[in-house]
Design an enzyme around this catalytic site. Structure first.
Site, PDB file in Angstrom:
ATOM      1  N   TRP A 131      16.607 -11.797  22.373  1.00 54.09           N
ATOM      2  CA  TRP A 131      15.316 -12.200  21.753  1.00 54.09           C
ATOM      3  C   TRP A 131      14.776 -13.669  22.393  1.00 54.09           C
ATOM      4  CZ3 TRP A 131      15.486 -16.031  16.770  1.00 54.09           C
ATOM      5  CH2 TRP A 131      14.137 -15.657  16.167  1.00 54.09           C
ATOM      6  N   ASP A 212      24.237 -13.020  15.426  1.00 47.30           N
ATOM      7  CA  ASP A 212      22.720 -13.124  15.111  1.00 47.30           C
ATOM      8  C   ASP A 212      22.762 -11.674  14.396  1.00 47.30           C
ATOM      9  OD1 ASP A 212      20.208 -13.023  14.566  1.00 47.30           O
ATOM     10  OD2 ASP A 212      19.528 -13.569  16.407  1.00 47.30           O
ATOM     11  N   LYS A 247      13.910  -8.323   7.405  1.00 46.94           N
ATOM     12  CA  LYS A 247      13.830  -6.901   7.736  1.00 46.94           C
ATOM     13  C   LYS A 247      14.057  -6.225   6.606  1.00 46.94           C
ATOM     14  CE  LYS A 247      12.906  -9.314  11.575  1.00 46.94           C
ATOM     15  NZ  LYS A 247      12.018  -9.128  12.816  1.00 46.94           N
TER      16      LYS A 247
END
Ligand SMILES: Cc1ncc(COP(=O)(O)O)c(C=O)c1O
Length: 399
Positions: A131, A212, A247
């Site tokens: 990311w 993560d 999300k």
């Protein structure tokens, strides 16, 4: 003073959304940012969230500050969601959780904690690719970042041998960032045996894992997606997890996440939490309340939780369906390149293999927005835009 400043470059992903909004082409498609869209191309508020909000609106009696580490019910429910509620699972007393403003906030708290509390120098190792905000967050805390091999372009899978041999060579005490599931940007995850091997290596080499975990529930299921995390917990004395509800609860703009720390002993965990609180106090003092209250209300109420799990299942199912449809529609458009790997990858993202030139042509000639690396967000595909999208890709590939 400020008149001498040169503007910073726009964020590569959020900058793309800005350009997309300005595009007047009615057929435009945004496969850039990792935001879930439903079949109508909308990012809806989940029904479980709406119901919890209705109750909270009536029940809320104060806007007083939260504790530095946030809502205690939220912290407990988050820990159980990540590590399991069964103390036999090994987390009892060893884990502490602090609410944070989103997964990014949790990563930054982790970075500040590492930089200010653990003996220096420590390098933070990121997967190649990762990311794009990862290096920013760790470097902003003053940490050095470097990368370990992760993606194998030839097989569209994990470059596992290269990954292991790099991890094997790292200095003791360094930090290794692993994506819990739905690796961003590749959509390629470790399997069980690979997690076992990585966990064993990290423990033997005294490396600190930082997981993560931004997409729990988007790969195989809410519990299933925590499998790698649980393997790490069994092997590693110490572990950090930065998790996000952006999300899986659709709470993007409420900024809800958490930093969970597992230590070898409960006294180590308590001492670590005192430092995490010190870091938070110096940063934003204490977290915002609303989103975390919603998450706590949903996770601790049987009916709302069942509804939420069903909504996560539906989001996951839609993305998997779009992956399949994308591969089939490209084939139907006569594209002879093998894109079947996209149907096997997980979560919102895949590395399409489109070159920077093809990405540019898609945007300029067809108003299809893809990140420059060729990463596509499958969540931006719908039954309605699939034909246009695949036609555009077929045209660009034919060149
Ligand atoms: C891998 C990864 N980590 C962390 C985040 C941050 O999530 P949040 O929006 O909760 O800060 C994202 C969001 O896109 C992500 O993809």
């Amino acid at each position: 003073m400020f008149h001498t400043l040169v503007a910073a470059p726009p964020d590569p992903i959020l900058g793309l959304t800005e350009a997309f909004k300005k595009d007047h082409n009615p057929q435009k498609v945004n496969l850039g940012v990792g935001v879930y869209k439903d079949a109508a191309g909308q990012t809806p508020v989940l029904t479980a969230v709406k119901r919890a909000e209705e109750t909270l609106l009536q029940a809320e009696k104060t806007k007083n500050y939260l504790p530095i580490e946030g809502h205690s019910e939220f912290d407990q429910a988050t820990q159980a969601l990540l590590l399991g509620s069964d103390p036999a699972g090994g987390s009892a007393g060893r884990a502490v959780t602090a609410q944070a403003p989103g997964g990014t906030g949790a990563l930054r708290v982790a970075a500040d904690f590492i930089a200010s509390t653990l003996a220096a120098p420590r390098t933070v190792w990121l997967s190649d690719p990762t990311w794009p905000n990862h290096p920013n967050v760790f470097q902003a805390a003053g940490l050095r970042t470097a990368s370990y091999p992760y993606f194998d372009k030839a097989s569209n899978g994990v470059a596992f041998d290269a990954m292991l041999s790099t991890l094997e060579s790292l200095p003791e005490g360094d930090v290794v960032v692993l994506h819990g599931c739905c690796h961003n940007p590749t959509g390629v995850d470790l399997d069980r045996a690979e997690w076992q091997a990585v966990a064993e290596l990290l423990c033997r080499r005294h490396l600190l894992p930082l997981v993560d975990f931004a997409y729990q529930g988007f790969a195989d299921g809410i519990r299933e997606d925590a499998a790698g995390l649980k393997i790490l917990m069994q092997h590693c004395p110490d572990l950090l997890v930065a998790s996000s509800y952006s999300k899986n609860f659709g709470l993007y703009n409420e900024r809800v996440g958490a930093l969970t720390l597992v230590a070898e002993s409960s006294s180590g965990a308590a001492a670590a939490l005192s430092h995490i609180k010190r870091v938070i106090r110096a940063n934003y003092s204490n977290p915002p309340s609303h989103g975390a209250s919603v998450v706590a209300a949903v996770l601790t109420d049987g009916e709302l939780r069942a509804l939420w799990e069903e909504e996560v299942r539906a989001m996951r199912g839609r993305i998997q369906k779009m992956r399949q449809a994308f591969v089939e529609t490209l084939q139907a458009k006569g594209v002879d390149r093998d894109f079947s790997f996209i149907a096997r990858q997980r979560g919102m993202f895949s590395f399409s293999g489109l070159t920077a030139g093809q990405v540019q042509a898609l945007r300029e000639q067809h108003a299809v927005y893809v990140v420059g690396s060729g990463r596509i967000s499958v969540a931006g595909m719908t039954e309605e835009n699939m034909d246009y999208l695949c036609g555009a890709i077929a045209a660009v590939l034919a060149g």
